[in-house]
Design an enzyme around this catalytic site. Sequence first.
Site, PDB file in Angstrom:
ATOM      1  N   GLU A   1      -5.943  -4.899  10.172  1.00  0.00           N
ATOM      2  CA  GLU A   1      -4.915  -3.850  10.355  1.00  0.00           C
ATOM      3  C   GLU A   1      -5.279  -3.151  11.824  1.00  0.00           C
ATOM      4  O   GLU A   1      -6.316  -2.130  11.552  1.00  0.00           O
ATOM      5  CB  GLU A   1      -4.787  -2.784   9.202  1.00  0.00           C
ATOM      6  CG  GLU A   1      -4.563  -3.476   8.065  1.00  0.00           C
ATOM      7  CD  GLU A   1      -4.015  -2.493   7.011  1.00  0.00           C
ATOM      8  OE1 GLU A   1      -3.008  -2.737   6.458  1.00  0.00           O
ATOM      9  OE2 GLU A   1      -4.497  -1.362   6.717  1.00  0.00           O
TER      10      GLU A   1
ATOM     11  N   HIS B   1      -9.858   1.014   4.693  1.00  0.00           N
ATOM     12  CA  HIS B   1      -8.569   1.384   5.339  1.00  0.00           C
ATOM     13  C   HIS B   1      -8.869   2.498   6.370  1.00  0.00           C
ATOM     14  O   HIS B   1      -9.725   3.352   5.862  1.00  0.00           O
ATOM     15  CB  HIS B   1      -7.552   1.938   4.098  1.00  0.00           C
ATOM     16  CG  HIS B   1      -6.269   1.916   4.620  1.00  0.00           C
ATOM     17  ND1 HIS B   1      -5.672   2.880   5.732  1.00  0.00           N
ATOM     18  CD2 HIS B   1      -5.176   0.889   4.548  1.00  0.00           C
ATOM     19  CE1 HIS B   1      -4.468   2.641   5.879  1.00  0.00           C
ATOM     20  NE2 HIS B   1      -3.940   1.418   5.420  1.00  0.00           N
TER      21      HIS B   1
ATOM     22  N   GLY C   1       1.800   2.158  10.463  1.00  0.00           N
ATOM     23  CA  GLY C   1       2.622   3.509  10.624  1.00  0.00           C
ATOM     24  C   GLY C   1       3.282   3.964  11.629  1.00  0.00           C
ATOM     25  O   GLY C   1       4.029   5.061  11.844  1.00  0.00           O
TER      26      GLY C   1
ATOM     27  N   GLU D   1      -7.288   4.782   7.364  1.00  0.00           N
ATOM     28  CA  GLU D   1      -7.009   6.341   6.919  1.00  0.00           C
ATOM     29  C   GLU D   1      -8.165   6.825   5.932  1.00  0.00           C
ATOM     30  O   GLU D   1      -8.654   8.067   6.247  1.00  0.00           O
ATOM     31  CB  GLU D   1      -5.797   6.489   5.899  1.00  0.00           C
ATOM     32  CG  GLU D   1      -4.385   6.347   6.989  1.00  0.00           C
ATOM     33  CD  GLU D   1      -3.302   5.633   6.219  1.00  0.00           C
ATOM     34  OE1 GLU D   1      -3.341   5.466   5.101  1.00  0.00           O
ATOM     35  OE2 GLU D   1      -2.230   5.166   7.169  1.00  0.00           O
TER      36      GLU D   1
ATOM     37  N   GLY E   1       2.768  -1.224   4.399  1.00  0.00           N
ATOM     38  CA  GLY E   1       2.593   0.349   3.829  1.00  0.00           C
ATOM     39  C   GLY E   1       3.851   0.847   3.753  1.00  0.00           C
ATOM     40  O   GLY E   1       4.790   0.514   2.779  1.00  0.00           O
ATOM     41  N   GLY E   2       4.552   1.437   4.726  1.00  0.00           N
ATOM     42  CA  GLY E   2       5.746   2.059   4.403  1.00  0.00           C
ATOM     43  C   GLY E   2       6.931   1.155   3.841  1.00  0.00           C
ATOM     44  O   GLY E   2       7.781   1.754   2.841  1.00  0.00           O
TER      45      GLY E   2
ATOM     46  N   ASN F   1       0.860  -1.057   0.070  1.00  0.00           N
ATOM     47  CA  ASN F   1      -0.156  -0.078   0.068  1.00  0.00           C
ATOM     48  C   ASN F   1       1.111   1.156   0.056  1.00  0.00           C
ATOM     49  O   ASN F   1       1.496   1.625   1.194  1.00  0.00           O
ATOM     50  CB  ASN F   1      -0.876  -0.119   1.194  1.00  0.00           C
ATOM     51  CG  ASN F   1      -1.767   1.115   1.253  1.00  0.00           C
ATOM     52  OD1 ASN F   1      -1.966   1.893   0.427  1.00  0.00           O
ATOM     53  ND2 ASN F   1      -2.528   1.499   2.310  1.00  0.00           N
ATOM     54  N   TRP F   2       1.108   1.841  -1.380  1.00  0.00           N
ATOM     55  CA  TRP F   2       1.960   2.964  -1.271  1.00  0.00           C
ATOM     56  C   TRP F   2       1.272   4.297  -0.676  1.00  0.00           C
ATOM     57  O   TRP F   2       2.318   5.330  -0.567  1.00  0.00           O
ATOM     58  CB  TRP F   2       2.399   3.201  -2.552  1.00  0.00           C
ATOM     59  CG  TRP F   2       3.367   2.195  -3.483  1.00  0.00           C
ATOM     60  CD1 TRP F   2       3.797   0.922  -2.871  1.00  0.00           C
ATOM     61  CD2 TRP F   2       3.943   1.980  -4.556  1.00  0.00           C
ATOM     62  NE1 TRP F   2       4.559   0.257  -3.441  1.00  0.00           N
ATOM     63  CE2 TRP F   2       4.604   1.090  -4.746  1.00  0.00           C
ATOM     64  CE3 TRP F   2       3.699   2.851  -5.555  1.00  0.00           C
ATOM     65  CZ2 TRP F   2       5.545   0.625  -6.004  1.00  0.00           C
ATOM     66  CZ3 TRP F   2       4.462   2.451  -7.008  1.00  0.00           C
ATOM     67  CH2 TRP F   2       5.330   1.374  -6.995  1.00  0.00           C
ATOM     68  N   LYS F   3       0.136   4.273  -0.697  1.00  0.00           N
ATOM     69  CA  LYS F   3      -0.730   5.279  -0.230  1.00  0.00           C
ATOM     70  C   LYS F   3      -0.184   6.680  -1.087  1.00  0.00           C
ATOM     71  O   LYS F   3      -0.195   6.331  -2.189  1.00  0.00           O
ATOM     72  CB  LYS F   3      -0.214   5.740   1.471  1.00  0.00           C
ATOM     73  CG  LYS F   3      -0.258   4.592   2.137  1.00  0.00           C
ATOM     74  CD  LYS F   3      -0.090   4.933   3.724  1.00  0.00           C
ATOM     75  CE  LYS F   3       0.116   3.573   4.632  1.00  0.00           C
ATOM     76  NZ  LYS F   3      -0.038   3.754   5.827  1.00  0.00           N
TER      77      LYS F   3
HETATM   78  C1  PEP Z   1      -0.986   0.226   5.847  1.00  0.00           C
HETATM   79  O1  PEP Z   1      -1.341   1.449   5.427  1.00  0.00           O
HETATM   80  O2  PEP Z   1      -1.836  -0.493   5.448  1.00  0.00           O
HETATM   81  C2  PEP Z   1      -0.033  -0.299   6.350  1.00  0.00           C
HETATM   82  C3  PEP Z   1      -0.297  -1.327   7.160  1.00  0.00           C
HETATM   83  O3  PEP Z   1       1.144   0.668   6.770  1.00  0.00           O
HETATM   84  P1  PEP Z   1       2.358   0.480   7.703  1.00  0.00           P
HETATM   85  O4  PEP Z   1       2.783  -0.886   7.168  1.00  0.00           O
HETATM   86  O5  PEP Z   1       3.175   1.417   7.228  1.00  0.00           O
HETATM   87  O6  PEP Z   1       2.287   0.328   9.119  1.00  0.00           O
END
Ligand code: PEP
Length: 253
Positions: free
Chosen positions: A170, A98, A176, A100, A237-238, A9-11
């Site tokens: 999640e 998600h 994050g 966010e 994500g990150g 998930n590059w956001k």
């Molecule tokens: C996400 O945004 O779905 C996520 C899991 O982010 P991160 O891995 O950065 O916690």
Amino acid sequence: MRKTIIAANWKMNTLPKEGVEIAKKINNYLSGVELGLNKKVVLGVPFTHISKIMEVVDYKKIAIAAQNCSQYDFGAYTGEISAEMLKSLGVQYVILGHSERRLYFGETDEIIAQKLQQAYKNAIFPIFCCGETLQQREKGNHFNVVETQLINAFVKVDKFNFQRTVIAYEPVWAIGTGQNATPEQAQEMHVFIRKIISNFYGHEIANDISILYGGSVIANNARQIFKCEHIDGGLVGGASLKPDEFIQIIESA
Ligand code: PEP
């Protein structure tokens, strides 16, 4: 048969040119690897990157996910992107629900349920995210919260469509933050989610659904998390923006 899925998930990160470079590196690595039928790599990229990235990756090795879609079919919804538009580009997955999107864009369970219907209607696999906040966990409400999210999302979804769903647990407090759930905490929730699914759709379907863990997955903790019996990969994500690290995460699954 349950699939192992490593989804990025590059956001809202990278410009298209940078995204293409990351995708090329992952594609190069995968070109020399036999993933097998049961393992999938999915890149959840910004809308603006989709076409360009599709040109440089082997669709047999990498599937592309959008990070959102509209709850509507088409029409006067300025700025929205429909599931049908995504389908026409060859998008195979869409990340929905998600935290966010729930938190910053006011997406309610009802809106998310409508978006799920759009995904099914257009034969796109939804990656449905659920998870509790820290406060909810500290109050001991985490199972209730996740159960409610699942009920509200899938109450109108039949067996046929549900089978095309990927679930991502999640915990919001792990996204994050660098603070991942322990493998035991994640496994416990995944077992719970599978039980809820089993109550809705039966044991066989519950057993076949992929349930991913997401929340600060990095190369250093991926193996520990992925080796849990009920964790079928991750939503990352990150760490998915660093191709070398993401490749290590793929190797850990
Ligand atoms: C996400 O945004 O779905 C996520 C899991 O982010 P991160 O891995 O950065 O916690």
